[in-house]
Design a protein around this motif. Sequence first.
Motif, PDB file in Angstrom:
ATOM      1  N   MET A  51      13.321   3.366   5.612  1.00 40.21           N
ATOM      2  CA  MET A  51      11.969   3.055   6.081  1.00 40.21           C
ATOM      3  C   MET A  51      11.813   1.546   6.235  1.00 40.21           C
ATOM      4  N   GLU A  52      10.924   1.132   7.113  1.00 36.00           N
ATOM      5  CA  GLU A  52      10.727  -0.293   7.364  1.00 36.00           C
ATOM      6  C   GLU A  52       9.259  -0.672   7.229  1.00 36.00           C
ATOM      7  N   TYR A  53       9.021  -1.848   6.657  1.00 35.93           N
ATOM      8  CA  TYR A  53       7.658  -2.391   6.549  1.00 35.93           C
ATOM      9  C   TYR A  53       7.164  -2.776   7.936  1.00 35.93           C
ATOM     10  N   GLU A  54       5.911  -2.454   8.249  1.00 31.27           N
ATOM     11  CA  GLU A  54       5.321  -2.823   9.538  1.00 31.27           C
ATOM     12  C   GLU A  54       4.142  -3.783   9.363  1.00 31.27           C
ATOM     13  N   SER A  55       3.167  -3.386   8.542  1.00 38.38           N
ATOM     14  CA  SER A  55       1.971  -4.209   8.333  1.00 38.38           C
ATOM     15  C   SER A  55       1.224  -3.672   7.123  1.00 38.38           C
ATOM     16  N   ASP A  56       0.095  -4.312   6.780  1.00 35.17           N
ATOM     17  CA  ASP A  56      -0.687  -3.782   5.669  1.00 35.17           C
ATOM     18  C   ASP A  56      -2.110  -4.313   5.692  1.00 35.17           C
ATOM     19  N   THR A  57      -2.944  -3.652   4.901  1.00 37.99           N
ATOM     20  CA  THR A  57      -4.273  -4.146   4.557  1.00 37.99           C
ATOM     21  C   THR A  57      -4.314  -4.152   3.029  1.00 37.99           C
ATOM     22  N   ILE A  58      -5.443  -4.472   2.445  1.00 31.88           N
ATOM     23  CA  ILE A  58      -5.510  -4.526   0.989  1.00 31.88           C
ATOM     24  C   ILE A  58      -5.312  -3.150   0.361  1.00 31.88           C
ATOM     25  N   ASN A  59      -5.628  -2.061   1.104  1.00 27.01           N
ATOM     26  CA  ASN A  59      -5.540  -0.720   0.536  1.00 27.01           C
ATOM     27  C   ASN A  59      -4.462   0.147   1.168  1.00 27.01           C
TER      28      ASN A  59
END
Length: 493
Positions: free
Chosen positions: A48-56
């Motif tokens: 799996m690969e990281y794409e983006s995020d928000t605080i939750n």
Amino acid sequence: MEKISPFGIIKIMSENLYKEAFEYALNEIHKEYKNAGKENDFTLWFNMEYESDTINEITVSVASDFLKFQMQTKGNFDIVLEKIKKLTGQNQITFNIITKEKDVEEKEIVSRENLQSSVSETKEKSKKEEKTNAEIAEEKSVNTKKEKHPLLSEKYTFENFVAGEDCKFAYKASIAVAKDPGHYKNPLLLYGGSGLGKTHLMQAIGNYIYENTDEKIKICYMTAENFFNEFTSSLNGKKADEFHKKFRNNDVFLLDDIHWLNGKVGAQEQLFCVFEALHQKNAQMVFTIDRPINEWKEMNDRLVSRLKSGLAVDLNPPDFETRVAILQKKMEPLGKKINSDVIEYIAKNVESNVRELEGALNRIVEYADLMDEEITVNIATEVLKDFLTTNNNDNISIETIQKVVCENYGISLSDIKGKNKGKKFATPRMIAVYLAKEITEFTFSEIGNEFGGRDHSTIMHAHDKIGDQVKFDPSMSSKIEALKRDIKDFKKS
């Protein structure tokens, strides 16, 4: 607003909040798999690969829908997420999982739509003016559909739970609780061995209530381990009030694996206080535990009394017909077919629990996909050779059985082999005899030699007496199943 974590200060408004934690968590899991000699499993099932995020929320991508389904089924996303939660202290984070195949399709669609945007907007405006009230209501219903609950897994529903005879009561009781939370049976205590469906039913209750009640309802699901961790953190951070409010303000409280709190006095006291507060407001509570609550010796008496005040139901290993049904159900979302003789082969050879049954099926499907071969019984036999070897009862000695029973009943090996006929010694001795005959291939005479030289007829009588109790006494049946699990765990250690 700032949050202290093992990575220093995380600023809420910054980008890539969790990227470093995500990569660190994957690296740690990689090390664990490498040390266990399972590096190939890590490469395939943690791809799996990281794409983006928000605080939750953290968005990660995988290569295909099949991989996404398999990794969700195996719980690999949850493993990574739990690591990240422990690293950052953010317990409300969830994963948004996307597939790269879909990304490509979506980009092509967006591109085509951009070319025709002006024409589409004009047509849409015209259509809206002609919509009937029914169409508008239907569209509004779709648009306002609830998002998934952040703490519950969508795969755990009543629809995809296969309820055999051995767990039908637990299944129906769970549905009744979900339809009338806080009133039918409160609390509901589900007990049984690992992999039998306790967590599935617990979360199915939560999902049903969430989907069919007011959107303001507060549902909390967590493991007892996380409850304990949050409790200790509240003491260290002097945030006891926040801890109390978090749990006492819920309408539904789902606590998984409460046996994890055995011997943890402070956490048990807090759980008792939470129970009292929620019970007064008729909040529905559901707990899971791996064996009858009375068998845990280091549980707070007041807490045990409260947990026993509702309904306690057990889940037992599925019978052959149920195992076949479970395997067939697991094949549906994969869009694949396996011959019935292969399904029956798996069902006959994997008897312990649903989790191992699913693991065997996944191993065969993975092999078929990678090797591009049709699955036959011969191939299934070869693929599952090592799996079945590690999950059978081979090489379990009578001494191992005796040690586990002695430890469970607080007596010594000399006691269980000796001649004392007091109930304190006679009952565990007969149970050990019964388990030795059921688990091993030794004859009655051979077993008798291991129990102080007792004769064939004495051993046979002890076996039959416990066998009759298992048939008619649910508590003895549960006790035997719990001891079998302990014996297997003792063997592995």
